[in-house]
Design a protein around this motif. Structure first.
Motif, PDB file in Angstrom:
ATOM      1  N   PHE B  19     -20.343  38.900  -3.126  1.00 10.43           N
ATOM      2  CA  PHE B  19     -21.652  39.551  -3.216  1.00 10.43           C
ATOM      3  C   PHE B  19     -22.095  39.606  -4.668  1.00 10.43           C
ATOM      4  N   HIS B  20     -23.350  39.280  -4.911  1.00 10.25           N
ATOM      5  CA  HIS B  20     -23.902  39.424  -6.265  1.00 10.25           C
ATOM      6  C   HIS B  20     -25.113  40.324  -6.190  1.00 10.25           C
ATOM      7  N   LYS B  21     -25.121  41.278  -7.082  1.00 15.14           N
ATOM      8  CA  LYS B  21     -26.267  42.167  -7.140  1.00 15.14           C
ATOM      9  C   LYS B  21     -27.484  41.369  -7.614  1.00 15.14           C
ATOM     10  N   TRP B  48     -25.409  35.973  -2.173  1.00 13.25           N
ATOM     11  CA  TRP B  48     -23.972  35.805  -1.979  1.00 13.25           C
ATOM     12  C   TRP B  48     -23.617  34.377  -2.389  1.00 13.25           C
TER      13      TRP B  48
END
Lengths: 421, 80
Positions: B19-21, B48
């Motif tokens: 997951f990437h913010k 993501w």
């Protein structure tokens, strides 16, 4: 409220244990209160208790969407400690730990505080300076911290066998001896019982759906049981504070993430302390043994925002791998239960206790994964804030405006990435 | 939610993804984009990456309350 003592237990036994009463009785919802606390978790109940006991506020209600202690106060790994690096945090958590030390007496309810020590393990030469820095910061503040080399650690925790050959050899540890565990459900029940005895109404199955306002003042809360008038409102709904922000139209630096924990089948005593193990390339593992004998384990966040309360399998695997690496003998045990709680993750990893949009609306939130150990201090400080309108010095740093002014309390120095905290 | 559907690789275990913010990129929105969140418990649009697979970047639309994945798309206009 019946006072508990050795004598009362004996008398109950002689009477055939037939006269036990509920810890708190089913109070009815009134139409108006001086203070409405939203959320009957640890923080909400502690706030209500201190409002009634320390500030003499008579009409206090705690409104709870589900059951007392349904949320994170009953989902944590029961660890209490105050070994934080930043002064704003360690003075606050130390206040909390001191209150935990006497909480059983203050509430007349055994919360089973067990100062069994919290051991932060060092696995490399690089770990030592970090732990030494934290330990020195704590000692300067008068908080106990002990940096142990491997011989001292072997004496403190022989069951760990620190000299055993491991993929990541253990070199030493930072130990807080007064840290340990507290029975989590007992904290919720004890505060609920003590608050109820002081006349606080604890209303379960009562969901707050909105706040009614007149101009710049909140006048009460809308609930599924009708409107309740309130002079002041305090939200203690950590895990779902983002939703409160949405309800009030206030943007908040909070994301909701899941943290899971698990417990093994019960076995005879094999671990007398709390171990915290962060291996390179691994999630964190912390492990302790409950009084019932189960090994309670937890680790990092699941890694993405969620409200589902369903933990991810791979995170559970990571935590168990860490535990088996640390204590190979637990590899033979089976996991009995696994669960997850919703965490208010703030962008700097520290809590928020402040006013929320209105002068008479307060929020006690953003506890990340450290809410349980904060309950007694948070309840006392938040109650004082709500009662007097002035934030005590202990929680001044937890104001909401710190994000705008740049006074962040970033314990890890990791930046605004809750998923990685 | 225990799987994501990668347009290249098909349904894969969630642990293969990271997951990437999503950070704001427009000038002047940095502070508000990070610190002033209006929470939407029903809808979350995220980035993501399939780090243990094709390393493709995905835009995932999810419901964080139910865990349901509503849509998975490839970022950058690639063709799966």
């Amino acid at each position: 409220m019946r006072h508990y003592s050795a004598w009362s237990l004996l008398r109950a036994r002689l009477a055939g244990n037939s006269h036990w009463q509920p810890l708190w009785s089913g109070q009815s919802l009134q139409q108006a209160y001086d203070v409405v606390v939203v959320g009957a978790g640890g923080h909400g109940l502690a706030t209500a208790f201190h409002l009634a006991r320390d500030h003499g506020i008579k009409r206090v209600a705690v409104l709870e969407k589900r059951l007392v202690g349904y949320g994170n106060v009953g989902r944590n790994t029961t660890i209490v400690r105050s070994n934080y690096l930043l002064p704003e945090n360690h003075y606050f958590y130390e206040d909390s730990l001191r209150r935990y030390e006497t909480l059983s007496r203050d509430l007349n309810y055994n919360v089973m505080y067990s100062p069994r020590g919290v051991v932060d393990l060092a696995l490399s030469d690089d770990d030592f300076p970090g732990l030494a820095r934290r330990g020195n910061a704590l000692r300067l503040a008068g908080i106990d911290a002990e940096l142990m080399n491997i011989s001292a650690l072997e004496r403190f925790c022989p069951e760990l066998e620190p000299r055993r050959s491991r993929r990541f050899p253990i070199l030493g540890a930072l130990v807080q001896r007064r840290g340990g565990t507290v029975r989590h459900d007992a904290v919720a029940w004890g505060y609920a019982r003590a608050a109820s005895a002081l006349g606080v109404d604890i209303i379960e199955d009562c969901e707050v759906t909105g706040v009614r306002t007149r101009g710049e003042v909140a006048t009460g809360v809308e609930t599924n049981r009708g409107y309740v008038q309130a002079e002041r409102i305090a939200f203690a709904t950590a895990g779902h504070t983002g939703m409160i922000g949405t309800m009030l139209g206030v943007p908040l630096p909070i994301e909701t993430h899941l943290l899971q924990a698990m417990v093994s089948e019960p076995v005879k005593p094999l671990l007398h302390t709390v171990l915290v193990y962060v291996a390179p390339g691994h999630a964190e593992t912390y492990i302790c043994q409950s009084d019932r004998g189960g090994l309670v384990m937890g680790g990092h966040l699941d890694g993405f925002p969620s409200y589902t309360r369903e933990g991810q399998w791979d995170r559970l695997e990571d935590v168990v791998q860490g535990a088996v690496e640390l204590l190979p003998q637990v590899g033979a045990l089976r996991i009995l239960r696994q669960w997850a709680g919703t965490n208010d993750m703030t962008m700097d990893g520290s809590p928020i206790i402040d006013r929320l949009r209105y002068d008479n609306v307060f929020v006690n939130a953003g506890w990340c994964y450290g809410g349980f150990k904060a309950i007694p201090a948070s309840g006392a400080a938040c109650a004082r804030f709500v009662a007097t309108g002035t934030a005590p010095d202990l929680i001044k740093a937890f104001r909401l405006s710190r994000f705008a002014t740049g006074h962040l309390l970033d314990e890890r120095g990791g930046g605004p990435f809750p998923a990685r905290q | 939610m225990s799987r994501l559907h990668c347009p290249f690789c098909g349904p894969r275990e969630l642990r293969e993804f990271r997951f990437h913010k999503t950070l704001p990129t427009e000038p002047g929105t940095a502070f508000a984009g990070i610190y002033e969140r209006i929470d939407n418990p029903e809808l979350s649009v995220e980035h993501w990456q399939h780090v243990e697979g094709c390393r493709g970047w995905l835009r995932v639309t999810r419901n964080p309350s139910s865990g349901a994945v509503l849509e998975t798309r490839l970022l950058g206009g690639g063709v799966a």
